[in-house]
Design an enzyme around this catalytic site. Sequence first.
Site, PDB file in Angstrom:
ATOM      1  N   ALA A   1      -6.551  -5.045   7.378  1.00 35.86           N
ATOM      2  CA  ALA A   1      -7.548  -4.023   7.029  1.00 35.86           C
ATOM      3  C   ALA A   1      -8.796  -4.608   6.387  1.00 35.86           C
ATOM      4  O   ALA A   1      -9.770  -3.893   6.188  1.00 35.86           O
ATOM      5  CB  ALA A   1      -6.923  -2.989   6.099  1.00 35.86           C
TER       6      ALA A   1
ATOM      7  N   LYS B   1     -13.484  -1.107   6.590  1.00 36.04           N
ATOM      8  CA  LYS B   1     -14.081  -1.896   5.513  1.00 36.04           C
ATOM      9  C   LYS B   1     -15.098  -2.891   6.041  1.00 36.04           C
ATOM     10  O   LYS B   1     -16.222  -2.945   5.563  1.00 36.04           O
ATOM     11  CB  LYS B   1     -12.982  -2.628   4.741  1.00 36.04           C
ATOM     12  CG  LYS B   1     -12.302  -1.792   3.683  1.00 36.04           C
ATOM     13  CD  LYS B   1     -11.203  -0.933   4.198  1.00 36.04           C
ATOM     14  CE  LYS B   1     -10.571  -0.102   3.090  1.00 36.04           C
ATOM     15  NZ  LYS B   1      -9.438   0.677   3.572  1.00 36.04           N
TER      16      LYS B   1
ATOM     17  N   ASP C   1      -0.665  -5.844   8.972  1.00 34.11           N
ATOM     18  CA  ASP C   1      -1.708  -4.878   8.645  1.00 34.11           C
ATOM     19  C   ASP C   1      -2.957  -5.697   8.286  1.00 34.11           C
ATOM     20  O   ASP C   1      -2.944  -6.468   7.324  1.00 34.11           O
ATOM     21  CB  ASP C   1      -1.248  -4.009   7.463  1.00 34.11           C
ATOM     22  CG  ASP C   1      -2.190  -2.842   7.214  1.00 34.11           C
ATOM     23  OD1 ASP C   1      -3.324  -2.849   7.751  1.00 34.11           O
ATOM     24  OD2 ASP C   1      -1.812  -1.912   6.468  1.00 34.11           O
TER      25      ASP C   1
ATOM     26  N   TRP D   1       0.869  -1.188   0.000  1.00 36.85           N
ATOM     27  CA  TRP D   1       0.000   0.000   0.000  1.00 36.85           C
ATOM     28  C   TRP D   1       0.906   1.238   0.000  1.00 36.85           C
ATOM     29  O   TRP D   1       1.789   1.355   0.876  1.00 36.85           O
ATOM     30  CB  TRP D   1      -0.860  -0.051   1.269  1.00 36.85           C
ATOM     31  CG  TRP D   1      -1.866   1.034   1.407  1.00 36.85           C
ATOM     32  CD1 TRP D   1      -2.743   1.466   0.449  1.00 36.85           C
ATOM     33  CD2 TRP D   1      -2.116   1.823   2.575  1.00 36.85           C
ATOM     34  NE1 TRP D   1      -3.529   2.465   0.964  1.00 36.85           N
ATOM     35  CE2 TRP D   1      -3.168   2.710   2.260  1.00 36.85           C
ATOM     36  CE3 TRP D   1      -1.570   1.863   3.859  1.00 36.85           C
ATOM     37  CZ2 TRP D   1      -3.669   3.621   3.176  1.00 36.85           C
ATOM     38  CZ3 TRP D   1      -2.071   2.766   4.767  1.00 36.85           C
ATOM     39  CH2 TRP D   1      -3.105   3.642   4.426  1.00 36.85           C
TER      40      TRP D   1
END
Length: 394
Positions: A210, A243, A208, A127
């Site tokens: 997400a 999300k 991470d 990212w």
Amino acid sequence: MFETLTPQPADKILSLMAAYREDPREGKIDLGVGVYKNAEGVTPVMRAIKAAEQKLWETETTKAYTGLAGDPAFADAMIALIFADAVARDTVAAVATPGGTGAVHQAFDLIRMANPQARVFVSNPTWPNHISMLKHLGLEMVPYRYFDEDTRGVDVDGMMEDLRQAQKGDVVLLHGCCHNPTGANPNAVDWQGVVALLQDTGATPMIDLAYQGFGDGLEEDAAATRLIAASVPECLIAASCSKNFGIYRERTGLLMAVNHDTSRVGVTQGTLSHLNRQNFSFPPDHGARLVTMILTDDTLRADWKAELEEMRNGMLSLREQLASDLQRLTGSDRFAFVGQHRGMFSRLGLPPEIVERLRAEHAIYMVGDSRLNIAGLNAATVPILAQAIADTVD
Ligand code: LMR
């Protein structure tokens, strides 16, 4: 003094969002920023969130500060969701943060404080904001091979070879599921290899997380995180609720530091709270409170899980439809990987000039590295995209 400021590089994803908004063409298709959209192109407020908001409005009696770490009930609920029983609660220090990005930022800040010389190993690609934040904080970064441009899968051998260079005191940044931007993920056997490597090198993993619930399911998407947290002495996990709870603008995230030496957890907890205080003081509470209400209420939780499953299965159908349309239109299996990738994104592996032609000639917006947000599609726009790709690549 402001005359000393120089223009900062634009964020690729956010610039694309702005360009899409300004495009007057009818039928334009936004496959850029990672925001879930339903078949009508709307990012819905999830049913359980609406119900929790109503209940909160009726029952909330104060907006006074929570603690620097946020409401402990939020951390408890999220830790149970992410780890299940993989690690004991008393091994985890946790602070609420402004979104998943806030959790990543606070993790990097903690690393910088614990070891300013730490090298952070990042997947190539990762990212873009990981890289930009690491630069901003002055941490050294080492890219590791990740994406195989030929197979559009994970270059497992390359990744393992590069990660062997990591040492104790370094950090290995991993995407727990639904790799952003590629959509290609290690399988269960690959993750075992990563764990063995982390044990050998002594490097600290940072995960991470997400997109839990957007790939293979809530439990499945947490499997790698659980395995790693249970197998190495310490790790960091930056989790986002943007999300999977659809509360993007509420900025709801949690940073967790797992340490199997429980005598160190108190100091880590204090340091995390201190870093919150230095950077923004108290974390936002509204989204965290809604998440806590949902996770601790059987009815709300069941409805949230059901809607999340609808979203996940919708994205999987779109993947299958796109892979099959591309197979038919190009007469080849070169895009079959779209059906195998997981999460919101797939990196198509198209050159920048093709991505630009898709935008200029077909009003189709994807990130310049050919990352596509699957959730930006619907059953009617998949054939349009497939035809545009087939026409442009040949
Ligand atoms: C994305 O990758 O599109 C999302 O994570 C949104 C963002 O902040 O970049």
